[in-house]
Design an enzyme around this catalytic site. Structure first.
Site, short mmCIF file in Angstrom:
data_model
loop_
_atom_site.label_atom_id
_atom_site.label_comp_id
_atom_site.label_asym_id
_atom_site.label_seq_id
_atom_site.Cartn_x
_atom_site.Cartn_y
_atom_site.Cartn_z
N ASP A 22 0.82 -1.22 0.00
CA ASP A 22 0.00 0.00 0.00
C ASP A 22 0.85 1.27 0.00
O ASP A 22 1.96 1.28 0.54
CB ASP A 22 -0.92 -0.03 1.24
N GLY A 23 0.31 2.31 -0.59
CA GLY A 23 0.95 3.62 -0.53
C GLY A 23 1.52 4.15 -1.85
O GLY A 23 2.19 5.18 -1.86
N ARG A 26 0.16 7.77 -2.61
CA ARG A 26 0.74 8.81 -1.75
C ARG A 26 2.19 9.07 -2.09
O ARG A 26 2.67 10.21 -2.06
CB ARG A 26 0.60 8.42 -0.27
N ARG A 35 -0.63 9.40 -9.89
CA ARG A 35 -0.71 8.17 -9.09
C ARG A 35 -0.13 6.96 -9.82
O ARG A 35 0.51 6.11 -9.23
CB ARG A 35 -2.17 7.88 -8.72
N SER A 67 -7.61 -5.20 -5.04
CA SER A 67 -8.72 -5.74 -4.26
C SER A 67 -10.03 -5.63 -5.03
O SER A 67 -10.13 -4.86 -5.99
CB SER A 67 -8.84 -4.99 -2.92
N ASN A 70 -11.08 -2.21 -5.15
CA ASN A 70 -10.31 -1.28 -5.99
C ASN A 70 -10.98 -1.00 -7.34
O ASN A 70 -10.63 -0.03 -8.03
CB ASN A 70 -8.87 -1.78 -6.21
N TRP A 71 -11.96 -1.83 -7.74
CA TRP A 71 -12.70 -1.56 -8.99
C TRP A 71 -13.44 -0.23 -8.90
O TRP A 71 -13.81 0.36 -9.92
CB TRP A 71 -13.72 -2.67 -9.27
N ARG A 190 2.21 -4.94 6.10
CA ARG A 190 1.48 -3.88 5.40
C ARG A 190 2.32 -2.61 5.43
O ARG A 190 2.75 -2.18 6.49
CB ARG A 190 0.11 -3.59 6.00
N ARG A 196 -4.68 -1.63 9.12
CA ARG A 196 -5.89 -2.40 8.85
C ARG A 196 -5.61 -3.48 7.81
O ARG A 196 -4.57 -3.48 7.16
CB ARG A 196 -7.03 -1.48 8.39
N SER A 198 -8.01 -4.37 5.32
CA SER A 198 -8.64 -4.02 4.04
C SER A 198 -9.13 -5.23 3.23
O SER A 198 -8.90 -5.30 2.01
CB SER A 198 -7.71 -3.14 3.18
#
Ligand code: IPE
Ligand code: IPE
Ligand code: MG
Length: 245
Positions: A22-23, A26, A35, A67, A70-71, A190, A196, A198
């Site tokens: 993740d990330g 950002r 992104r 995930s 994520n759609w 993670r 979390r 997710s």
């Protein structure tokens, strides 16, 4: 001093490491980039971590790449992610073969465009006999969906066989997971500071050791991966029992 491979106890390696990468977004934002550039960089990091895991001798590595939720991201981002995935499958097959890594996918593959589904199946088949490591990609994956799907299938089977619900054991349910013989993760990492899960593995993480780092996925390195393994090796896993000391 940065951790090195020699600090690792090879007799106490996790059998299965799972990573929530993740990330990316950002990280890109921090660099003033779109992104998608974060996702590109993320793929490079994933490649390095696969090689490192193989070098360490970890038998199973699962990467959460996309995930089910994520759609719901903007169409442009989803499309670029799918393109990156297609590119990855195309480009990494030689590496998988060279390192004797078999690729498996968990998730609702039917959600993907047909050409991508075909590509996934081709790479799975082309690597199915390779035994040094199993790389699992979680794609359009949802832990809840996996459980629900297994429940539906086991009900169907029980009705067909006329089995009593009380006869269903935990191992029976697992037979209906995407990869029935995938061992539960010993370590879940993670990145990006979010504390979390997710909707990643849910059923399977009952006794998994959790490791969180503030680093964004594009900043994650082989050294950080080694650090997570060392941290894991210092933990005492009790599985609900008591250890005398
Ligand atoms: C993880 O990075 C990659 C995917 C979910 C596909 P993100 O895209 O979630 O990046 P952040 O969390 O927004 O920074
Ligand atoms: C989890 O990250 C999914 C992947 C890394 C593929 P998300 O960015 O989708 O999770 P949330 O939205 O922060 O919980
Ligand atoms: Mg995220």
């Amino acid at each position: 001093m940065s951790p090195s491979i020699s600090d690792i106890d090879v007799t106490k390696l996790p059998r299965h490491v799972a990573i929530i990468m993740d990330g990316n977004g950002r990280w890109a934002k921090k660099q003033g980039l779109p992104r998608i550039m974060g996702h590109r960089k993320g793929v490079e990091v994933a490649r390095k971590i696969v090689i490192k895991a193989r070098e360490l001798g970890i038998p199973y590595l699962t990467l959460f790449a996309f995930s089910k939720e994520n759609w719901q991201r903007p169409k442009m981002e989803v499309e670029t992610l799918l393109a990156l995935l297609g590119e990855y499958l195309e480009k990494e097959l030689p590496l998988l073969k060279e390192k004797a890594i078999s690729l498996r996918v968990i998730g609702d593959i039917e959600d993907f465009p047909i050409d991508l589904q075909r590509r996934i199946k081709e790479v799975e088949e082309a690597t199915s006999s390779l035994k040094e490591m199993t790389l699992v990609l979680a794609l359009s994956y949802s832990g809840r969906s996996e459980i629900l799907r297994a429940v539906r299938l086991i009900i169907e089977e029980s009705q067909m066989k006329g089995l009593h619900p009380g006869a269903i054991m935990e191992e029976d349910l697992r037979k209906f997971f995407y990869i029935p013989d995938l061992p539960d993760p010993d370590l879940l990492i993670r990145t990006s500071g979010e504390l979390r899960i997710s909707n990643f593995f849910l059923y399977q993480i009952a006794y998994t050791e959790l490791y969180f780092t503030e680093l964004l996925w594009p900043e994650f390195t082989e050294e950080e991966f080694t650090k997570a393994i060392l941290d894991f090796q210092r933990r005492e896993r009790r599985f609900g029992r008591v250890y005398e000391f």
